[in-house]
Enzyme design. Structure first.
Site, PDB file in Angstrom:
ATOM      1  N   ALA A  24       0.868  -1.166   0.000  1.00 41.27           N
ATOM      2  CA  ALA A  24       0.000   0.000   0.000  1.00 41.27           C
ATOM      3  C   ALA A  24       0.911   1.224   0.000  1.00 41.27           C
ATOM      4  O   ALA A  24       2.061   1.154   0.446  1.00 41.27           O
ATOM      5  CB  ALA A  24      -0.888  -0.033   1.238  1.00 41.27           C
ATOM      6  N   GLY A  55       0.583  -4.810   0.982  1.00 42.25           N
ATOM      7  CA  GLY A  55      -0.623  -4.874   0.158  1.00 42.25           C
ATOM      8  C   GLY A  55      -0.378  -5.564  -1.176  1.00 42.25           C
ATOM      9  O   GLY A  55      -1.320  -6.081  -1.792  1.00 42.25           O
ATOM     10  N   GLU A  84      -0.650  -9.151  -0.474  1.00 41.67           N
ATOM     11  CA  GLU A  84      -2.080  -9.403  -0.236  1.00 41.67           C
ATOM     12  C   GLU A  84      -2.868  -9.419  -1.540  1.00 41.67           C
ATOM     13  O   GLU A  84      -3.790 -10.217  -1.711  1.00 41.67           O
ATOM     14  CB  GLU A  84      -2.630  -8.334   0.709  1.00 41.67           C
ATOM     15  CG  GLU A  84      -2.004  -8.432   2.082  1.00 41.67           C
ATOM     16  CD  GLU A  84      -2.373  -7.259   2.964  1.00 41.67           C
ATOM     17  OE1 GLU A  84      -1.877  -6.140   2.695  1.00 41.67           O
ATOM     18  OE2 GLU A  84      -3.155  -7.444   3.890  1.00 41.67           O
ATOM     19  N   GLU A  86       4.525  -4.828   7.178  1.00 39.15           N
ATOM     20  CA  GLU A  86       3.752  -3.755   7.819  1.00 39.15           C
ATOM     21  C   GLU A  86       4.208  -3.465   9.235  1.00 39.15           C
ATOM     22  O   GLU A  86       4.132  -2.323   9.701  1.00 39.15           O
ATOM     23  CB  GLU A  86       2.250  -4.105   7.820  1.00 39.15           C
ATOM     24  CG  GLU A  86       1.592  -4.043   6.451  1.00 39.15           C
ATOM     25  CD  GLU A  86       1.658  -5.356   5.686  1.00 39.15           C
ATOM     26  OE1 GLU A  86       2.468  -6.232   6.049  1.00 39.15           O
ATOM     27  OE2 GLU A  86       0.910  -5.491   4.703  1.00 39.15           O
TER      28      GLU A  86
HETATM   29  N1  DAK Z   1       4.640   3.178  -0.856  1.00 40.66           N
HETATM   30  C1  DAK Z   1       5.037   4.327  -1.433  1.00 40.66           C
HETATM   31  N2  DAK Z   1       6.164   4.453  -2.141  1.00 40.66           N
HETATM   32  C2  DAK Z   1       6.936   3.377  -2.260  1.00 40.66           C
HETATM   33  C3  DAK Z   1       6.610   2.138  -1.662  1.00 40.66           C
HETATM   34  C4  DAK Z   1       5.387   2.057  -0.938  1.00 40.66           C
HETATM   35  N3  DAK Z   1       4.951   0.936  -0.384  1.00 40.66           N
HETATM   36  N4  DAK Z   1       7.576   1.252  -1.961  1.00 40.66           N
HETATM   37  C5  DAK Z   1       8.477   1.919  -2.686  1.00 40.66           C
HETATM   38  N5  DAK Z   1       8.102   3.183  -2.878  1.00 40.66           N
HETATM   39  C6  DAK Z   1       8.816   4.227  -3.602  1.00 40.66           C
HETATM   40  C7  DAK Z   1      10.020   4.698  -2.835  1.00 40.66           C
HETATM   41  O1  DAK Z   1       9.639   5.647  -1.883  1.00 40.66           O
HETATM   42  C8  DAK Z   1      10.866   5.293  -3.953  1.00 40.66           C
HETATM   43  O2  DAK Z   1      10.346   6.541  -4.292  1.00 40.66           O
HETATM   44  P1  DAK Z   1      11.336   7.796  -4.635  1.00 40.66           P
HETATM   45  O3  DAK Z   1      12.207   7.954  -3.425  1.00 40.66           O
HETATM   46  O4  DAK Z   1      12.096   7.331  -5.851  1.00 40.66           O
HETATM   47  O5  DAK Z   1      10.395   8.922  -4.891  1.00 40.66           O
HETATM   48  C9  DAK Z   1      10.591   4.357  -5.117  1.00 40.66           C
HETATM   49  O6  DAK Z   1       9.365   3.685  -4.809  1.00 40.66           O
HETATM   50  C10 DAK Z   1      11.656   3.294  -5.315  1.00 40.66           C
HETATM   51  O7  DAK Z   1      11.854   2.628  -4.078  1.00 40.66           O
HETATM   52  P2  DAK Z   1      13.279   2.484  -3.372  1.00 40.66           P
HETATM   53  O8  DAK Z   1      14.196   3.587  -3.763  1.00 40.66           O
HETATM   54  O9  DAK Z   1      13.046   2.286  -1.922  1.00 40.66           O
HETATM   55  O10 DAK Z   1      13.798   1.136  -4.054  1.00 40.66           O
HETATM   56  P3  DAK Z   1      14.803   0.052  -3.441  1.00 40.66           P
HETATM   57  O11 DAK Z   1      15.123  -0.860  -4.554  1.00 40.66           O
HETATM   58  O12 DAK Z   1      15.920   0.703  -2.687  1.00 40.66           O
HETATM   59  O13 DAK Z   1      13.936  -0.748  -2.365  1.00 40.66           O
HETATM   60  C11 DAK Z   1      11.939  -1.893  -1.562  1.00 40.66           C
HETATM   61  C12 DAK Z   1      12.836  -1.515  -2.791  1.00 40.66           C
HETATM   62  C13 DAK Z   1      10.694  -2.545  -2.100  1.00 40.66           C
HETATM   63  C14 DAK Z   1      12.707  -2.885  -0.678  1.00 40.66           C
HETATM   64  C15 DAK Z   1      11.636  -0.593  -0.763  1.00 40.66           C
HETATM   65  O14 DAK Z   1      11.108   0.370  -1.660  1.00 40.66           O
HETATM   66  C16 DAK Z   1      10.650  -0.795   0.340  1.00 40.66           C
HETATM   67  O15 DAK Z   1      10.993  -1.324   1.409  1.00 40.66           O
HETATM   68  N6  DAK Z   1       9.414  -0.340   0.113  1.00 40.66           N
HETATM   69  C17 DAK Z   1       8.398  -0.368   1.123  1.00 40.66           C
HETATM   70  C18 DAK Z   1       7.871  -1.756   1.237  1.00 40.66           C
HETATM   71  C19 DAK Z   1       6.817  -1.816   2.289  1.00 40.66           C
HETATM   72  O16 DAK Z   1       7.048  -1.500   3.467  1.00 40.66           O
HETATM   73  N7  DAK Z   1       5.619  -2.247   1.863  1.00 40.66           N
HETATM   74  C20 DAK Z   1       4.541  -2.383   2.780  1.00 40.66           C
HETATM   75  C21 DAK Z   1       3.774  -1.111   2.768  1.00 40.66           C
HETATM   76  S1  DAK Z   1       2.576  -1.119   4.058  1.00 40.66           S
HETATM   77  C22 DAK Z   1      -4.378  -1.058   5.834  1.00 40.66           C
HETATM   78  C23 DAK Z   1      -4.434  -1.321   4.506  1.00 40.66           C
HETATM   79  C24 DAK Z   1      -3.339  -1.855   3.900  1.00 40.66           C
HETATM   80  C25 DAK Z   1      -2.186  -2.044   4.615  1.00 40.66           C
HETATM   81  C26 DAK Z   1      -2.144  -1.771   5.961  1.00 40.66           C
HETATM   82  C27 DAK Z   1      -3.243  -1.304   6.596  1.00 40.66           C
HETATM   83  N8  DAK Z   1      -5.511  -0.483   6.462  1.00 40.66           N
HETATM   84  C28 DAK Z   1      -5.923   0.758   5.878  1.00 40.66           C
HETATM   85  C29 DAK Z   1      -5.810  -0.858   7.794  1.00 40.66           C
HETATM   86  C30 DAK Z   1      -1.008  -2.446   3.944  1.00 40.66           C
HETATM   87  C31 DAK Z   1       0.119  -1.809   4.263  1.00 40.66           C
HETATM   88  C32 DAK Z   1       1.265  -1.927   3.429  1.00 40.66           C
HETATM   89  O17 DAK Z   1       1.279  -2.508   2.363  1.00 40.66           O
END
Ligand code: DAK
Length: 266
Positions: A72, A117, A120, A140
């Site tokens: 997400a 997400g 998911e 998360e």
């Molecule tokens: N959201 C927004 N931007 C994201 C992103 C994300 N999940 N993942 C990556 N990006 C963006 C980065 O910010 C970066 O943007 P710029 O800095 O270039 O503007 C660009 O994509 C490239 O990413 P990186 O520079 O970080 O690339 P790397 O190769 O170094 O790293 C990575 C890749 C996938 C390991 C890293 O980007 C990363 O850790 N991303 C976050 C992964 C993450 O934590 N995903 C889970 C998100 S939380 C809910 C509903 C849904 C959910 C929860 C609650 N309710 C409403 C209750 C679900 C939550 C989630 O999914």
């Protein structure tokens, strides 16, 4: 289909390919993506219900070569309050339910990161084909939240409670080969073979009776939520119900006549 800004939609053969296409944000799911996914799936669902048999399977994948969906959109979530989070989570769940209720199989073609997400969304598809480059995880907890689009539930049903808890509390990423070993994905293929593998699966399904395919999917999904005796009864009724169809007659006669069946989906 020009009405989508965050999705690319293309029909190839009998497959509808839906690409989440925000590669600069690693295809992160913001409210617009969720809304557009809802619209795209609803449009297909209506077409199927109206008897359109041109699409026999859906493939969901990610734009670019790095990510399926990296989660997400954290930027869209950072300032959400409880009500906004509830709405966002409900909309995400609605997409999952629509995918499960669609009368054709939905394949996640996971071409890179499938995190949060994104994992998911892949789990909400009927099954997952992964590239060797795919990585899965529920990170998360690193952000102070838990999966909100069904991850805690679909993941544990797919890989078991213990493995799901390990993934959800550690936030660790696993590679495609480990995802295969624990039953999260059906198959792992070379990156360049991913789309063709999924298209091949849809082409195979397209030769089968459409009503039977829809019923097989429905009965597996619904039966998984029922006690075994009730689930078996569901199967009996669906099996018997197909004997009212022209497809059953055509399929069995074609076998006996040693020719290919020509199903009408009726
Ligand atoms: N959201 C927004 N931007 C994201 C992103 C994300 N999940 N993942 C990556 N990006 C963006 C980065 O910010 C970066 O943007 P710029 O800095 O270039 O503007 C660009 O994509 C490239 O990413 P990186 O520079 O970080 O690339 P790397 O190769 O170094 O790293 C990575 C890749 C996938 C390991 C890293 O980007 C990363 O850790 N991303 C976050 C992964 C993450 O934590 N995903 C889970 C998100 S939380 C809910 C509903 C849904 C959910 C929860 C609650 N309710 C409403 C209750 C679900 C939550 C989630 O999914």
């Amino acid at each position: 289909m020009a009405e989508f800004e965050t999705l690319k939609i293309e029909d190839r053969g009998a497959a509808r390919i839906i690409t989440v296409d925000r590669p600069k944000a690693l295809n992160a799911l913001n409210p617009q993506v969720i809304a557009e996914l809802s619209r795209a799936i609803e449009a297909l669902s209506q077409a199927l219900e109206a008897g359109d048999r041109s699409v026999r399977g859906v493939i969901i994948t990610g734009g670019g070569d790095k990510a399926f969906v990296a989660g997400a959109d954290i930027a869209a979530m950072v300032d959400m309050d409880r009500d906004a989070a509830m709405t966002f989570a409900s909309q995400g769940h609605a997409v999952g339910e629509m995918l499960a209720n669609l009368g054709v199989p939905v394949i996640a073609a996971v071409n890179g990161f499938a995190l949060g997400g994104g994992c998911e969304l892949a789990l909400a598809c009927d099954f997952i084909i992964a590239s060797e480059k795919a990585k899965f995880g529920q990170p998360e907890v690193k952000l102070g939240v838990i999966p909100g689009f069904g991850g805690t539930q679909r993941l544990s049903r797919r890989v078991g409670v213990a493995r799901a808890i390990e993934l959800c509390v550690s936030g660790e990423m696993i590679r495609a080969d480990e995802a295969l070993r624990i039953g999260l994905v059906n198959r792992v293929v070379a990156p360049e073979a991913l789309l063709d593998t999924c298209l091949g699966i849809v082409a195979t399904v397209a030769q089968m009776g459409p009503l039977a395919v829809a019923e097989a999917k429905r009965v597996v999904h619904q039966g998984a939520e029922l006690p075994l005796a009730a689930a078996n009864q569901l199967e009996v009724e669906a099996f018997a119900g197909l004997f009212d169809s022209a497809d059953q007659s055509e399929g069995m006669r074609a076998f006996l006549d040693k020719r290919s069946a020509e199903f009408e989906g009726e």
